[in-house]
Design a protein around this motif. Structure first.
Motif, PDB file in Angstrom:
ATOM      1  N   TYR A 102      -3.131  -1.761  -3.050  1.00  0.00           N
ATOM      2  CA  TYR A 102      -3.009  -2.528  -4.407  1.00  0.00           C
ATOM      3  C   TYR A 102      -3.692  -3.887  -4.204  1.00  0.00           C
ATOM      4  O   TYR A 102      -3.451  -4.538  -3.232  1.00  0.00           O
ATOM      5  CB  TYR A 102      -1.805  -2.810  -4.906  1.00  0.00           C
ATOM      6  CG  TYR A 102      -0.820  -1.310  -5.135  1.00  0.00           C
ATOM      7  CD1 TYR A 102      -1.197  -0.675  -6.298  1.00  0.00           C
ATOM      8  CD2 TYR A 102      -0.124  -0.744  -4.192  1.00  0.00           C
ATOM      9  CE1 TYR A 102      -0.732   0.244  -6.570  1.00  0.00           C
ATOM     10  CE2 TYR A 102       0.595   0.436  -4.832  1.00  0.00           C
ATOM     11  CZ  TYR A 102      -0.067   1.054  -5.951  1.00  0.00           C
ATOM     12  OH  TYR A 102       0.740   2.239  -5.936  1.00  0.00           O
TER      13      TYR A 102
ATOM     14  N   THR B 107      -3.281   4.664  -1.987  1.00  0.00           N
ATOM     15  CA  THR B 107      -3.726   3.326  -2.429  1.00  0.00           C
ATOM     16  C   THR B 107      -3.253   1.954  -2.082  1.00  0.00           C
ATOM     17  O   THR B 107      -2.252   1.827  -1.821  1.00  0.00           O
ATOM     18  CB  THR B 107      -2.861   3.400  -4.143  1.00  0.00           C
ATOM     19  OG1 THR B 107      -3.182   4.812  -4.676  1.00  0.00           O
ATOM     20  CG2 THR B 107      -3.389   2.200  -4.987  1.00  0.00           C
TER      21      THR B 107
ATOM     22  N   ALA C  81       2.638  -0.442 -10.697  1.00  0.00           N
ATOM     23  CA  ALA C  81       2.517   1.021 -10.487  1.00  0.00           C
ATOM     24  C   ALA C  81       4.002   1.658  -9.768  1.00  0.00           C
ATOM     25  O   ALA C  81       4.186   2.613 -10.060  1.00  0.00           O
ATOM     26  CB  ALA C  81       1.431   1.223  -9.390  1.00  0.00           C
TER      27      ALA C  81
ATOM     28  N   ARG D 164       0.958  -1.059  -0.016  1.00  0.00           N
ATOM     29  CA  ARG D 164      -0.170   0.085   0.008  1.00  0.00           C
ATOM     30  C   ARG D 164       0.814   1.305  -0.105  1.00  0.00           C
ATOM     31  O   ARG D 164       2.058   1.372   0.313  1.00  0.00           O
ATOM     32  CB  ARG D 164      -1.081   0.096   1.238  1.00  0.00           C
ATOM     33  CG  ARG D 164      -0.215   0.186   2.382  1.00  0.00           C
ATOM     34  CD  ARG D 164      -1.112   0.339   3.672  1.00  0.00           C
ATOM     35  NE  ARG D 164      -1.997  -0.864   3.775  1.00  0.00           N
ATOM     36  CZ  ARG D 164      -3.449  -0.655   4.151  1.00  0.00           C
ATOM     37  NH1 ARG D 164      -3.919   0.623   4.252  1.00  0.00           N
ATOM     38  NH2 ARG D 164      -4.193  -1.658   4.290  1.00  0.00           N
TER      39      ARG D 164
ATOM     40  N   ALA E 288      -6.435   5.033   2.690  1.00  0.00           N
ATOM     41  CA  ALA E 288      -7.310   5.498   2.103  1.00  0.00           C
ATOM     42  C   ALA E 288      -7.870   6.921   2.643  1.00  0.00           C
ATOM     43  O   ALA E 288      -8.228   7.851   1.683  1.00  0.00           O
ATOM     44  CB  ALA E 288      -8.448   4.429   2.330  1.00  0.00           C
TER      45      ALA E 288
END
Length: 201
Positions: free
Chosen positions: A189, A187, A198, A178, A182
């Motif tokens: 994943y 993000t 990413a 991560r 949040a």
């Protein structure tokens, strides 16, 4: 008989005593505190472990040998991570006109690992562990063995030669699971493939 002047002096003295007493009370009830928040960055770190291999040295094998292997990847960092591994076989020639890949048969890939680049059993492929690794956690074995065959696909026997060595190199890579939270617009994943795409394209 108390004169006005004496009364005024008494009142002033009492007023001074009151001010001093209030000052001491205020000083006694005051407080000051300092809190220092020190932030340490988490670390993504993995190690490739293999208990069935003799340290950093090699092994002497002969054709027709089943070679035991048990490479795993361990999260030795401080945050959860996704991992992938590159399995590469050296492309040396075992004898005149013979290629090592004609004599190697890789054992089965563990079902927790998935090939995403290349073909399992080829000279080079990349496999992804299907899940995240918590701090201190270790993956299942990527594979358990390989066979050095006596003959290649054309039925030619393995010949001796000056380059009759080969290597299998397992290289592990890791990315965090991560980025932020949040609430902060970070993000999380869902898959290792998404995280690597990413963070390590």
């Amino acid at each position: 008989m108390v004169t006005r002047r004496k009364l005024l002096l008494v009142v002033l003295a009492m007023l001074c005593i009151t001010i001093i007493a209030v000052s001491f009370t205020i000083a006694y009830l005051s407080d000051q505190r300092t809190v220092t928040n020190t932030f340490t960055f988490g670390k993504v770190k993995v190690d490739v472990l293999e208990s069935k291999w003799p340290g950093s040295g090699g092994k002497t094998v002969v054709p027709g040998t089943l070679i035991e292997k048990d490479p795993t990847v361990k999260n030795t960092g401080t945050v959860a991570c996704f991992v992938r591994a590159t399995i590469a076989v050296s492309a040396g020639f075992m004898g005149p006109g013979q290629h090592i890949m004609g004599f190697i048969e890789m054992g089965a890939l563990n079902s927790n690992w998935v090939v995403r680049d290349g073909t399992w059993g080829s000279e080079r492929c990349i496999v992804y562990y299907q899940g995240g690794l918590a701090k201190g956690q270790e993956t299942p074995k990527i594979f358990e063995n390989l066979t050095l065959k006596e003959q290649d696909r054309n039925g030619q026997a393995l010949l001796e030669g000056p380059n009759n060595t080969f290597s299998i190199v397992v290289t592990a890579e890791a990315v965090q699971t991560r980025v932020g939270t949040a609430e902060a617009g970070g993000t999380v994943y869902a898959t290792p493939e998404a995280a690597f795409a990413a963070l390590m394209p």
